[in-house]
Enzyme design. Structure first.
Site, PDB file in Angstrom:
ATOM      1  N   GLU A  23     -18.265  44.587 -30.583  1.00  0.00           N
ATOM      2  CA  GLU A  23     -17.500  44.564 -29.333  1.00  0.00           C
ATOM      3  C   GLU A  23     -16.027  44.252 -29.601  1.00  0.00           C
ATOM      4  O   GLU A  23     -15.140  44.781 -28.942  1.00  0.00           O
ATOM      5  CB  GLU A  23     -18.065  43.502 -28.381  1.00  0.00           C
ATOM      6  CG  GLU A  23     -19.471  43.784 -27.899  1.00  0.00           C
ATOM      7  CD  GLU A  23     -20.008  42.654 -27.062  1.00  0.00           C
ATOM      8  OE1 GLU A  23     -20.154  42.853 -25.846  1.00  0.00           O
ATOM      9  OE2 GLU A  23     -20.263  41.569 -27.623  1.00  0.00           O
ATOM     10  N   TYR A  55       2.021  44.126  -6.102  1.00  0.00           N
ATOM     11  CA  TYR A  55       0.735  44.364  -6.766  1.00  0.00           C
ATOM     12  C   TYR A  55       0.932  45.015  -8.127  1.00  0.00           C
ATOM     13  O   TYR A  55       0.097  44.874  -9.014  1.00  0.00           O
ATOM     14  CB  TYR A  55      -0.261  45.139  -5.895  1.00  0.00           C
ATOM     15  CG  TYR A  55       0.223  46.423  -5.299  1.00  0.00           C
ATOM     16  CD1 TYR A  55       0.293  47.584  -6.042  1.00  0.00           C
ATOM     17  CD2 TYR A  55       0.597  46.481  -3.960  1.00  0.00           C
ATOM     18  CE1 TYR A  55       0.722  48.771  -5.481  1.00  0.00           C
ATOM     19  CE2 TYR A  55       1.023  47.662  -3.389  1.00  0.00           C
ATOM     20  CZ  TYR A  55       1.102  48.803  -4.167  1.00  0.00           C
ATOM     21  OH  TYR A  55       1.530  49.979  -3.608  1.00  0.00           O
ATOM     22  N   GLU A  74     -15.628  34.715 -19.050  1.00  0.00           N
ATOM     23  CA  GLU A  74     -15.197  33.544 -18.286  1.00  0.00           C
ATOM     24  C   GLU A  74     -13.782  33.123 -18.688  1.00  0.00           C
ATOM     25  O   GLU A  74     -12.956  32.780 -17.837  1.00  0.00           O
ATOM     26  CB  GLU A  74     -16.163  32.361 -18.512  1.00  0.00           C
ATOM     27  CG  GLU A  74     -17.556  32.581 -17.982  1.00  0.00           C
ATOM     28  CD  GLU A  74     -18.525  33.278 -18.945  1.00  0.00           C
ATOM     29  OE1 GLU A  74     -19.733  33.180 -18.713  1.00  0.00           O
ATOM     30  OE2 GLU A  74     -18.064  33.941 -19.907  1.00  0.00           O
ATOM     31  N   LYS A 100     -18.040  43.871 -17.379  1.00  0.00           N
ATOM     32  CA  LYS A 100     -18.169  44.674 -18.599  1.00  0.00           C
ATOM     33  C   LYS A 100     -19.083  45.833 -18.229  1.00  0.00           C
ATOM     34  O   LYS A 100     -20.255  45.640 -17.870  1.00  0.00           O
ATOM     35  CB  LYS A 100     -18.767  43.869 -19.749  1.00  0.00           C
ATOM     36  CG  LYS A 100     -18.910  44.704 -21.036  1.00  0.00           C
ATOM     37  CD  LYS A 100     -19.445  43.891 -22.188  1.00  0.00           C
ATOM     38  CE  LYS A 100     -18.308  43.126 -22.803  1.00  0.00           C
ATOM     39  NZ  LYS A 100     -18.692  42.487 -24.084  1.00  0.00           N
TER      40      LYS A 100
END
Length: 119
Positions: A23, A55, A74, A100
Site C-alpha cells: 500500500e 473551497y 485516522e 479507502k
C-alpha cells in the site's frame, strides 16, 4: 440560528496510506468528503471572496495532507482537521469522511474508512 458551511464531496486521490508495504509502495485510491461549518453571512451579503473561506483553498489543504503517506487513515483525517482549524480559526465544526476505495481486506466492498466530527 442559521448554520452555514462549505463542503467538498467525494474528492478522489491516489495516495500511499496503509499498513501493508504494498500500500505504501503502489498506493491506492481514496475518496474524501468534508463539511466545514463557519459563519459566512458577511460573504453572502458582500459577494467578496476575502469574506469567506475558499473551497479551493480547503481542497489544497486536503491535497497536501493526502500527499503525506501515513499508516492509519485516522492519522490522515485528523491532520486534515488540524490543518483546516489552524488556518481558519473561525471554523466551528469539521466533518470529514476518508474512504479507502476497494481496500485490500479480502472483501468485495466499495470502501472502508474513518469519519471525524470535530467541534
Amino acid at each position: 440560528m442559521t448554520k452555514t458551511a462549505i463542503f467538498l464531496d467525494e474528492v478522489r486521490f491516489h495516495a500511499f496510506h496503509g499498513v501493508m508495504p504494498q500500500e505504501r509502495t503502489v498506493g491506492a485510491d481514496f475518496t474524501v468528503s468534508l463539511r466545514v461549518e463557519y459563519d459566512f453571512t458577511k460573504a453572502a451579503e458582500s459577494d467578496v471572496l476575502d469574506d469567506t473561506i475558499s473551497y479551493a483553498e480547503i481542497y489544497e489543504v486536503v491535497k497536501s495532507e493526502m500527499e503525506r503517506p501515513s499508516q492509519l487513515l485516522e492519522h490522515v483525517a485528523m491532520r486534515i482537521v488540524k490543518a483546516i482549524t489552524a488556518k481558519w480559526p473561525q471554523v466551528i465544526t469539521v466533518d470529514i469522511k476518508l474512504t479507502k476505495d476497494n481496500p485490500p481486506m479480502g472483501a468485495d466492498c466499495k470502501g472502508a474508512g474513518v469519519e471525524i466530527h470535530f467541534t
